[in-house]
Each structure stands twice: as C-alpha cells, then as structure tokens.
Motif scaffolding. Structure first.
Motif, PDB file in Angstrom:
ATOM      1  N   UNK A   1       0.812  -1.220   0.000  1.00 56.24           N
ATOM      2  CA  UNK A   1       0.000   0.000   0.000  1.00 56.24           C
ATOM      3  C   UNK A   1       0.846   1.272   0.000  1.00 56.24           C
ATOM      4  N   UNK A   2       1.749   1.408   0.935  1.00 54.22           N
ATOM      5  CA  UNK A   2       2.522   2.652   1.041  1.00 54.22           C
ATOM      6  C   UNK A   2       3.405   2.876  -0.182  1.00 54.22           C
ATOM      7  N   UNK A   3       4.021   1.797  -0.651  1.00 53.10           N
ATOM      8  CA  UNK A   3       4.856   1.939  -1.838  1.00 53.10           C
ATOM      9  C   UNK A   3       4.046   2.379  -3.044  1.00 53.10           C
ATOM     10  N   UNK A   4       2.838   1.864  -3.186  1.00 52.08           N
ATOM     11  CA  UNK A   4       1.986   2.228  -4.321  1.00 52.08           C
ATOM     12  C   UNK A   4       1.560   3.686  -4.221  1.00 52.08           C
ATOM     13  N   UNK A   5       1.223   4.142  -3.000  1.00 52.48           N
ATOM     14  CA  UNK A   5       0.851   5.549  -2.821  1.00 52.48           C
ATOM     15  C   UNK A   5       2.029   6.457  -3.177  1.00 52.48           C
ATOM     16  N   UNK A   6       3.223   6.046  -2.829  1.00 54.58           N
ATOM     17  CA  UNK A   6       4.409   6.840  -3.154  1.00 54.58           C
ATOM     18  C   UNK A   6       4.644   6.889  -4.663  1.00 54.58           C
ATOM     19  N   UNK A   7       4.497   5.735  -5.322  1.00 52.15           N
ATOM     20  CA  UNK A   7       4.712   5.694  -6.774  1.00 52.15           C
ATOM     21  C   UNK A   7       3.655   6.524  -7.487  1.00 52.15           C
ATOM     22  N   UNK A   8       2.405   6.395  -7.069  1.00 56.16           N
ATOM     23  CA  UNK A   8       1.341   7.205  -7.667  1.00 56.16           C
ATOM     24  C   UNK A   8       1.676   8.694  -7.537  1.00 56.16           C
ATOM     25  N   UNK A   9       2.077   9.105  -6.345  1.00 52.59           N
ATOM     26  CA  UNK A   9       2.395  10.521  -6.132  1.00 52.59           C
ATOM     27  C   UNK A   9       3.609  10.963  -6.918  1.00 52.59           C
TER      28      UNK A   9
END
Length: 875
Positions: free
Chosen positions: A665-673
C-alpha cells in the motif's frame, strides 16, 4: 491501512471548471513575478522576442498556435533553470491603422487631409489607446508567460531612437538611396505597399487584341493583346523575340501609337514569349514591372500616365481625369471606333495583386520616386550566417527557401506615403541639399523633412535588439542578445525574418538569434486553408469559452510538426478536453488513496511499480529530446499516450489491488504521487492551468510555474519487471477479449482457474488478473465450460472458465443461429458462383479470387459458430 498521509481530495472539486479559475490564476503568476526576467542573474539566458502582433489585431487561430508553441518553450526553459525572457510587444501596423482611422474619419464626413498631418497623428494615437492592444488581453487568457514589465511598441520612444540610429548609419554607408523604381501602388491609400500587403488572386479579365500602326495591311502594323487596355496610353515600345522571323524586318523601326499619335520603337527582347498570342507585346515601362526591366535594357522613355489616385493624367488625350477602370472601357471603345480591335474581347483568367487592407482594390504597378535599402551586402551576410551553421534553420528542409530569397533579394522599398509611422529622417535644403541628422542632431535651419514614413517592416526588423535597449548598451542587451530562438511561420520568413537577420548582423555585428524555428499554417480539419469566404475559420476565443484554454493549447501542440501545416477542428479540442478530464480524475483518485510525492519510493517495488517508474524515465527523456528539437506534436503525443494508455489504463488499475494490500500500500501511494508529480510538471508547458491546480493540490507546492523540470524522475528501466508486466497485460487483454466474444456481461463475475501462472513468473500478478477480469475463485465441483490458452514470453497460461451462469443461453443460441444462417448463405452463394464454369472462366481473376476468399471466410465462421454452439451448456 497505515495513516502516514490521510486520503484527501478537499483541495480539488469533482470537476475542472477552467472558466472560473484561469484568469485569476494567470494574474497571480504575473503578480508573483514568475515571468519577470533578471538581467543580473547568473543563470544561463533563454530569450524569445514575440513576433509582434499588429496593434489592430485580435487573437486568431494562427496567433494561438504560434504563442502556444513559444510558451511551451519558455515555460520548459524557465523550469529547467534558465533565466527566461519572453518579451512582448506590438507593431504599429502603419497601413492597417491608417485604413481603420481613415474609415472612421470618413464615417464622420471628414478625411486625414482635411484634418492635416498633426491632427491626424494625434487622432491615430488616440485610436491606438482606445482600440489597440486588444490582443494583449487575449494573450493573458491564452496563458502567455511574457514579461509584461518589458512590453514594447514599435513606435515607442526607444524604438524611434533605434530607427533613427540605424537609418543614419545605413544612409552614411551608402546603403540607403532614393530612386525611381517600380512599386506596388494603392490608389485608395495613395501609398506604396509592401509585397506582404498585396494579396494575389485569380480574376476574370478581358484579353483585348488591338492593332498598332497602319490600318492598311500593306503598311507597317502589328497586333498586341492586353488585359489593361488603358495603359496603352503610356506605351513607349513594342517588343518581339529576337528569333521571331515574323517581325525581324520591323525591329528597330518606329510605329504610331494609336489615340496618342506619338511614334514608338519596336525592340527585340528575350523576355517575349513568341508562342503567346501574336508574339508581340506592348511595353509600358512606368506601369508594369516586366516592362520596366525591358525599358531599362533598351533605354526607353518611362512616362507615368496615372496620378496617385489611379486617374489617367498627362497624356494629352480626352481620357485625362478618368478613373483607370472607366478609361479601360473608353479606350477600348475609341480603338474599336477606329477599327483597331482585331479580336473581340474574351474572358481571360489571370493573377492580379490586391491591397489586403482597405477596400481590397487592385494595386497599380507604378514607377515612383522612393527610398530604398541596398540589400546586396546585407542579404549576403544573412545567407552566409545560415551557410556557416552560425544560425540554424529548423526544419533543415526549409533552408533552400531561405537561400532562394536572400540570394535573389531585390532592393527594399522602405518609404510609404502615409502619416502614421516613423517619419523618414531626411531633410531637404532650399537648393536641393539632402541631409540625414542623427538622433541627437538637429537639421539646418530652413530645411524641410521628407513627408513619407518608413515601411513597418523597417522598425520590426530591429525588434530583437531594439527591444533590449539598443542603441544603448543595456544590461538586457548584454544578457539576452543574441536571442535564443525565433519561432514564427514560414510565410514571413522573407518579409520579417530576413530583415531581422540583415539588420542584426549589420547593427550588432552578431546574429539576432541562434535558431530560426519555422511552423506551418493552421488549416481546418480537412487540411483546407481557413477562409472567411469559405466559412471554415476558427475563433480560438470561442474554443476557450467552450473547452477551456488548456484543451485549446493541447490540441494545437498535438498537431504542431515542424515546418508543416497543422489541420485542426472541434474533434481535436474535444479530445484534448477529455484528456484533461482524465488527468483530473486520476489525480483525484490518487489523492483519495493517499498518494503523495513526499512519501519515499519503495525499496522493493512491485513489477507494476518498477515498470511505470522505468517508463516515466523513458518518456521524460523522449519528451525532453523532442521539445529540444521543436517536435511539439510528437512530444505531446508521447505524453498523451503515457498518461492515458499506460498510467491511467494500466498502472492505476494494477495499483488498485496493491492499495488493498498492506504489504504494498505505502509503496503504491508513493509511486502514484511520484509519477503524477513528474507527469504534471512535464505537461505544464503545454497545459499550464490544469497542471497548476492539480500540482498545488498534490504537493502543496508554491507554483508549478517555478517548479523544477524533471531531470531523472522514476527509475532506470527494469527489463525483467517490464517483461512480466507486458505478459500480464497480454493475459488480461486476452481474457477481456474472450469475455467480450462470449457475450459475458462486464458486471458478471466468472469462476476461473489460472493454470501455469506461477511457472510463467506471473504469480505476483494473480490478484490483478483476477480483479481486472472480474474472475472469482472456483468451487470444489468446478467444471469449466470454456478454456483459453494465452502464449506469453515466459510460458503459456491456460485459463479455465465456467461461463454457464454468466450467459443467457437461449438468447445466445438464437443469436449464434442467426449468425450461422448468414454464414451458410454466404457459403452457398460462393459455391454457386464458383461451381459455374462460365463465370470462373470469364470473370476477372481478382473477382474470382475475392469470391474464393469470401468462401473460405464463411467456412471459418461456420466452424467457429458450431464450436461455440457445442460449448454452450444444454438448457
């Protein structure tokens, strides 16, 4: 779920409403000084001076196109750390303003000559203040990131000083002279017009053949044809080709000019086409450019037989005082009365120059005493600058056009018989003395100034350095000259660009710009030239009202290929608006998921993360290279497809299962941002307003205008991860296609078993494959009704599905039955034709081959449909 950064979309409304925010956003940029350049900065300079629009102008589609492309360059360079100056201003547009003000005076029942020079000029300045500069407000609406603190006008005080300085220098160097030459004359304006102010169009004229000399066939006579009968009053010769044996005996003799009675010579000149008409042409040196050259070669008299208003004058005939068009009729009638019309007038389509201002009247070629610039040495320098590579013409394919002009340039007529403009700084003494004082000098007492003004192109030719303070040695001139790029349409390569090159090299001893980047003309969506007459013109302001500024800019950039014309229509702008909506929605989704560029990128990214970060790096490098090469369309297209087809259509969908998993989850939010942050910055030069709104909401940054241009966003490409993502995309696509073919509703979940997924290295993608195809786990008694095999780079996946509950079996059987009947009918018809020997033997081979192909296709359809019927559950 972690609470590192809570989900938020409060900063973004559900929809993007450009009309509500664009104007205020632009003024905040201006007030913040983002577009104001600093001449003392140590940053590398990047400077573009605006092709100055006419003070009379409003934003048309050509302006919007050109300004969008220039703004893309300037915004990108500003973000990339350059001290960027885009210098705005307007041209005084001598002819255009004259026409408008004189039209206003006529409506009041007066004229400029009744007002007098000083009052007329005062009235024109008043008109300029009241009506001029409308386009400047529209430039703000378009988002032009120009430095308004440096706005210039070609008749402001500093421009006038520059004009006086260079005129004096050219005059003293013998490069400005006064002489009688052939010019484009406007009887309505009573002035010379430049070539750019003359529009040629095909018109139906009358070709009249008339007999000169004796009416007795036994005596010397000759027949000529013309579309301008009235000019015969100024004939001074008849020309024939030197090799034309029909007239050899007449060359060197004289013949009587009808109606006038004077004798004119018959000369031999290679200009004559012996195959056209009678092979003999009348020569009117003072009223035709070709005849003028013939006259110079043969030392012919050159009487002017029309005054400045287009009336016949000084011929000593009954036609004096007649308008040129009235005289055309009367002269023909007089010739006919003498029996000299040897062929009835007949329609004749030919090209005639018309004044593009005023009443669009036919211009009159006329011998006139005017001021000229001797261009030979200046043009040679302009040509050499490109030949040496010191100045780049882009695209290179247009170099021959440049050389074709500068290598064959005629001396430039710079005087205009108008009052609005820079008055020619030449003074005449009582005994014919001629002086040209400098800007700080006064003429001798009793001298009078020349009445004429300079061609508008004279002052605009100084634009790259006069706007930076020349002739003073200003900080701006030191920092920003030579300018970086001159970006303009190929149609004014000669009229404006060549003059800037000549003047820059002459006055500054240095090129005015490093690169000449040329764009084409905007055309309608069918590639046709836009014309008010045809009714296919586009008002960019209307498009901005309907679709928003960003959509108009994006659509224009997407059709901007170097040096080629750009077709565009409503569909282009609608597609661009839809793109903006997609960008808006995906940013809202990302923000609602807690995406932020402030989060650290994952140390162990998923395949999807690694793939999109690698693609971001590749796209950034591609876009940077394309924009550096003025490939606006390709750069915009690359960003469009990356955003829509890769980021939105694939990564965001692959990210959804990852967002539901605590491990990713956190990694995906970072990549999206991270990807959105870089993507918005890459898109900003093209679509400045929407990217500002989204970027500020996503990052809480000050402004994307002054954000850094992405240098190395994302990550290096991971080939293995990219290959696995490509395989996963293919698998997902094939399952989707199969569902569509099987008429399985999109909303229906289907039990499925994926065999070989782990062996193919796609085990980590199981959740995405299941979610994106609406598959569900199988029950212990699972019995597949259909099987699909998908060959991938790393292995073959077998997809077993139970679609028994997902299909309306009776309806599907009925549909397939109809398809089977149609295929069988096609097969029967083909068999009937192919079974007929007469048809097969006599029909063309391609027809027979076509029927055979249709028969094979029908057989394949029957086989496919029967297989589908057999696979359906028994009801």
């Amino acid at each position: 779920m972690t609470d590192t950064l809570p989900p938020r979309t409060a900063d973004l409304p559900a929809q993007w409403n450009p009309g509500e925010v664009e104007a205020g956003m632009y003024e905040r940029w201006v007030d913040a000084g983002y577009f104001t350049a600093d001449a003392q900065s140590e940053k590398p300079p990047f400077c573009i001076v605006i092709p100055p629009p006419n003070v009379t102008g409003s934003l048309h589609i050509g302006h919007a196109f050109e300004h969008t492309l220039i703004d893309i360059m300037c915004r990108r360079k500003r973000m990339a750390g350059y001290e960027t100056l885009w210098l705005p201003g307007m041209d005084h547009a001598s002819i255009a303003v004259h026409a408008l003000v004189e039209r206003a005076l006529a409506a009041e029942g007066t004229s400029r000559r009744e007002l007098g020079r000083e009052a007329f000029i005062e009235r024109t300045w008043q008109w300029k203040e009241e009506h001029g500069g409308k386009i400047l407000a529209q430039m703000r609406r378009l988002g032009d990131s120009v430095d308004w603190t440096r706005e210039r006008f070609t008749m402001d005080e500093r421009s006038n000083r520059a004009v006086l300085t260079i005129f004096k220098r050219l005059f003293d160097d013998g490069l400005i002279y006064r002489a009688e030459r052939m010019v484009n004359w406007s009887p309505e304006m009573r002035s010379v017009l430049s070539d750019v102010e003359v529009e040629h169009k095909e018109v139906e004229g009358e070709l009249v053949s008339m007999r000169y000399g004796s009416l007795d066939d036994a005596e010397p006579h000759i027949v000529v044809a013309t579309t301008r009968v009235e000019t015969m009053l100024g004939d001074t010769a008849i020309a024939v080709h030197p090799d034309d044996e029909r007239y050899t005996h007449l060359v060197g003799t004289e013949i009587e000019l009808p109606l006038v009675g004077r004798m004119i010579r018959i000369v031999a000149d290679e200009h004559v086409d012996p195959s056209f008409g009678t092979g003999a042409v009348k020569v009117t040196p003072a009223h035709d450019p070709n005849d003028f050259e013939v006259g110079r070669r043969h030392d012919l008299p050159m009487p002017t037989i029309m005054d400045e208003t287009g009336k016949i004058a000084d011929t000593g005939t009954e036609f004096d005082g007649m308008d040129r068009f009235e005289a055309r009729v009367k002269v023909r009638e007089a010739l006919a009365a003498q029996g000299r019309i040897v062929a009835e007038k007949r329609p004749y389509v030919h090209s005639v120059g018309h004044a593009s201002r005023g009443k669009f009247e036919p211009i009159e070629p006329r011998l006139s005493l005017q001021w000229f610039v001797k261009v030979a040495p200046l043009a040679e320098a302009a040509g050499d600058a490109v030949r040496s590579g010191d100045v780049i013409v882009h695209p290179k394919e247009l170099e021959p056009r440049w050389f074709g002009w500068v290598d064959n340039m005629h001396d430039w007529c710079i005087s205009r018989q108008l009052w609005w403009g820079h008055r020619i700084p030449v003074w005449y003494g009582p005994n014919g003395e001629v002086v040209c004082p400098g800007p700080d000098e006064q003429p001798p007492a009793g001298y009078t100034q020349d009445e004429d003004v300079l061609d508008t192109w004279f002052s605009s030719g100084l634009w790259p350095f006069s706007t930076l303070g020349w002739p003073e040695k200003t900080p701006d001139l030191a920092k920003f000259y030579p300018t970086s790029v001159l970006h303009t349409g190929y149609d004014i390569l000669f009229f404006w660009v060549a003059r800037m090159m000549m003047f820059g090299l002459y006055a500054m001893d240095e090129k005015p710009f490093d690169t000449i980047s040329l764009h084409g003309m905007v055309r309608d969506q069918h590639g046709k030239k836009m014309s008010k007459t045809v009714g296919n013109t586009v008002d960019p302001n209307v498009w901005m009202d309907e679709f928003g500024t960003d959509a108009v800019r994006f659509a224009l950039a997407r059709v901007a290929n170097p040096g080629t014309d750009a077709p565009i229509g409503d569909d282009n702008v609608l597609a661009a608006r839809n793109f903006g909506t997609k960008l808006w929605n995906v940013t809202r989704f990302a923000m609602s998921s807690g995406a932020s560029p402030a989060l650290p990128l994952p140390s162990a990214p998923t395949d999807a993360d690694a793939w999109i970060l690698g693609r971001l790096r590749e796209v950034r490098d591609q876009v940077d290279a394309l924009l550096e090469d003025f490939q606006f369309a390709k750069a915009t297209e690359a960003l469009y497809h990356f955003t829509w087809d890769e980021f939105c259509a694939w990564y965001v969908e692959l990210a959804k299962p990852q967002l539901a998993d605590e491990a990713t989850e956190d990694g995906t939010r970072a990549v999206l941002g991270h990807v959105l942050d870089a993507l918005l910055r890459l898109l900003h030069p093209i679509s400045p307003f929407i990217t500002e709104a989204l970027w500020q909401a996503l990052t809480d940054g000050e402004s994307i205008v002054v954000a850094e241009w992405p240098v190395a966003p994302g990550a290096p490409v991971d080939p293995a991860a990219a290959r696995r993502v490509t395989d996963a995309q293919k698998l997902i696509t094939e399952i989707r296609r199969f569902r569509t073919e099987q008429r399985v509703p999109d909303s229906r979940r289907v039990p499925a078993r994926l065999v070989g997924l782990d062996a193919a290295g796609l085990g980590a993608h199981r959740a995405s494959v299941v979610a994106l195809n609406r598959l569900e786990a199988t029950a212990p008694d699972f019995a597949p009704t259909a099987t699909l095999e998908v060959a991938l780079a790393t292995g073959t996946i077998q997809v077993e599905l139970d679609t028994s509950d997902a299909i309306d079996v009776p309806a599907e059987r009925a549909r397939l039955g109809r398809d089977l009947a149609a295929a069988q009918k096609e097969l029967d018809q083909a068999d009937k034709k192919l079974g007929n020997p007469k048809f097969v033997d006599k029909a063309p081979a391609d027809i027979v081959d076509g029927i055979r192909a249709r028969r094979a296709a029908a057989e394949a359809d029957i086989e496919r449909i029967n297989a589908r019927l057999a696979a359906l559950p028994r009801s």
